[in-house]
Design a protein around this motif. Sequence first.
Motif, mmCIF file in Angstrom:
data_model
loop_
_atom_site.group_PDB
_atom_site.id
_atom_site.type_symbol
_atom_site.label_atom_id
_atom_site.label_comp_id
_atom_site.label_asym_id
_atom_site.label_seq_id
_atom_site.Cartn_x
_atom_site.Cartn_y
_atom_site.Cartn_z
ATOM 1 N N THR A 202 0.840 -1.196 0.000
ATOM 2 C CA THR A 202 0.000 0.000 0.000
ATOM 3 C C THR A 202 0.881 1.255 0.000
ATOM 4 O O THR A 202 1.824 1.346 0.787
ATOM 5 N N HIS A 203 0.553 2.189 -0.872
ATOM 6 C CA HIS A 203 1.383 3.391 -1.045
ATOM 7 C C HIS A 203 0.469 4.568 -1.370
ATOM 8 O O HIS A 203 -0.501 4.420 -2.119
ATOM 9 N N THR A 204 0.759 5.735 -0.826
ATOM 10 C CA THR A 204 -0.081 6.906 -1.086
ATOM 11 C C THR A 204 0.095 7.424 -2.509
ATOM 12 O O THR A 204 -0.793 8.088 -3.047
ATOM 13 N N ASP A 205 1.216 7.116 -3.132
ATOM 14 C CA ASP A 205 1.479 7.531 -4.521
ATOM 15 C C ASP A 205 2.103 6.353 -5.264
ATOM 16 O O ASP A 205 3.275 6.381 -5.639
ATOM 17 N N PRO A 206 1.322 5.293 -5.486
ATOM 18 C CA PRO A 206 1.897 4.049 -5.989
ATOM 19 C C PRO A 206 2.596 4.168 -7.336
ATOM 20 O O PRO A 206 3.606 3.496 -7.573
ATOM 21 N N ASP A 207 2.109 5.025 -8.215
ATOM 22 C CA ASP A 207 2.732 5.141 -9.538
ATOM 23 C C ASP A 207 4.174 5.634 -9.458
ATOM 24 O O ASP A 207 4.976 5.387 -10.370
ATOM 25 N N ASN A 208 4.499 6.327 -8.402
ATOM 26 C CA ASN A 208 5.857 6.861 -8.233
ATOM 27 C C ASN A 208 6.640 6.142 -7.139
ATOM 28 O O ASN A 208 7.643 6.664 -6.645
ATOM 29 N N ALA A 209 6.173 4.953 -6.755
ATOM 30 C CA ALA A 209 6.894 4.168 -5.742
ATOM 31 C C ALA A 209 8.269 3.777 -6.267
ATOM 32 O O ALA A 209 8.471 3.587 -7.469
ATOM 33 N N TRP A 210 9.214 3.627 -5.353
ATOM 34 C CA TRP A 210 10.597 3.315 -5.744
ATOM 35 C C TRP A 210 10.787 1.842 -6.098
ATOM 36 O O TRP A 210 11.804 1.465 -6.647
ATOM 37 N N SER A 211 9.802 1.023 -5.771
ATOM 38 C CA SER A 211 9.868 -0.395 -6.140
ATOM 39 C C SER A 211 8.444 -0.939 -6.271
ATOM 40 O O SER A 211 7.548 -0.514 -5.545
ATOM 41 N N ASP A 212 8.262 -1.874 -7.199
ATOM 42 C CA ASP A 212 6.976 -2.566 -7.392
ATOM 43 C C ASP A 212 5.788 -1.607 -7.470
ATOM 44 O O ASP A 212 4.747 -1.820 -6.826
ATOM 45 N N ALA A 213 5.937 -0.570 -8.270
ATOM 46 C CA ALA A 213 4.892 0.451 -8.363
ATOM 47 C C ALA A 213 3.562 -0.114 -8.855
ATOM 48 O O ALA A 213 2.492 0.261 -8.364
ATOM 49 N N ALA A 214 3.612 -1.034 -9.832
ATOM 50 C CA ALA A 214 2.381 -1.485 -10.491
ATOM 51 C C ALA A 214 1.451 -2.280 -9.585
ATOM 52 O O ALA A 214 0.249 -2.367 -9.844
ATOM 53 N N GLN A 215 1.987 -2.870 -8.516
ATOM 54 C CA GLN A 215 1.163 -3.763 -7.701
ATOM 55 C C GLN A 215 0.673 -3.142 -6.405
ATOM 56 O O GLN A 215 -0.042 -3.781 -5.638
ATOM 57 N N GLN A 216 1.022 -1.904 -6.129
ATOM 58 C CA GLN A 216 0.626 -1.282 -4.876
ATOM 59 C C GLN A 216 -0.693 -0.518 -5.046
ATOM 60 O O GLN A 216 -0.920 0.121 -6.067
ATOM 61 N N VAL A 217 -1.535 -0.604 -4.017
ATOM 62 C CA VAL A 217 -2.808 0.122 -4.019
ATOM 63 C C VAL A 217 -2.722 1.272 -3.028
ATOM 64 O O VAL A 217 -1.873 1.282 -2.135
ATOM 65 N N THR A 218 -3.596 2.238 -3.178
ATOM 66 C CA THR A 218 -3.614 3.353 -2.230
ATOM 67 C C THR A 218 -4.283 2.909 -0.921
ATOM 68 O O THR A 218 -5.085 1.965 -0.918
ATOM 69 N N PRO A 219 -3.986 3.574 0.183
ATOM 70 C CA PRO A 219 -4.692 3.255 1.437
ATOM 71 C C PRO A 219 -6.206 3.349 1.292
ATOM 72 O O PRO A 219 -6.936 2.526 1.842
#
Length: 360
Positions: free
Chosen positions: A230-247
């Motif tokens: 889970t990431h607040t800005d998943p598209d710009n995550a430093w790793s595994d961006a495509a699979q993270q959802v927002t809170p």
Amino acid sequence: MENKKEMRTWLDDLKLDHPLVIAGPCSAETEEQVLKIAHELKDTDVSYFRAGIWKPRTRPGMFEGVGALGLNWLKKVKEETGMKTCTEVANAAHVKLAIENDVDLLWIGARSTVSPFIMQELADALAGTDKTVLVKNPVNPDLALWLGGIERLHKAGIKNLGAIHRGFSTYEKTKYRNIPEWQLAIDFKDRFPDIPLINDPSHITGKRDMVFDVSQTALDLNFDGLMIETHTDPDNAWSDAAQQVTPKTLIQMMLDLRIRKESDPEEAYNSELSNLRAQIDVVDNQIIDLMGKRMKVADGIGALKKERNVAVLQSKRWNEILGKMVLEGEQKGLSEEFILKMFKAIHQESINHQEKIIKG
């Protein structure tokens, strides 16, 4: 999520009325990022906040985590939100630092589980700890390696054990990042029924829009919980961006997911279920009978090829069969993935029969 009646072992201490949820970013990137995500997950069904601070990467030069600095950020998460924390450990030094910094739960990644030497090193470092330790399945579909890793930790006196099903690598192109191989996870539950099994839909799918469906499948199979990145800005995550959802998406998912009852005491239900299972038993016996007949035909083909000195493998013929079966399977509601697996297994058994005839 609807209530789940039974939780086992260390899960009892959490006093949950729902499956366990572990959530947080794939990687801890900055203190601000970690705390922002944690506060958005506060007061939800999330019981453990996860963040990778040591990141095993396939190739050098990729982001390998912030390292021990991230442990201070996890401390602040616990202080400010009250959530328990967890991170991955891959060697004895990681274990020592994580325990010293009061990380509540440690997980061992798929790349570590694949090596008995690494698992033994970690078991020795963790010996006697009262921390909860979860073991991800190895990258390849090898149940013995997964079981062996659990057994090494158990022999080291670690009582609070669990497992994470994150799917398996494959060279074949499928819709999954790591194919789930659900039957292997079910086999694990059969072998270790008292060890909680957590599903990791993020790594299985590799795509955020598939996370809900895989999560629901896991809960339908009576998994004990989920680990979701889970990431607040998943598209710009430093790793595994495509699979993270927002809170926000995760919170809605937890509302929409449904827990199935393990059974139903009503007589009508059990009577109908018994009838349907009896029908399945009949069909299964017919399948075995048909497979036996098919292999007798394969024996005949093997005898003919031996007589004419013809090679066993006929690639053109095989590809024609496979393409035809995929199309016919789709018409009967069978997935391409299932048809490919089934007929590849049938083809291999047919080859084995023909080779035995030729060599004999």
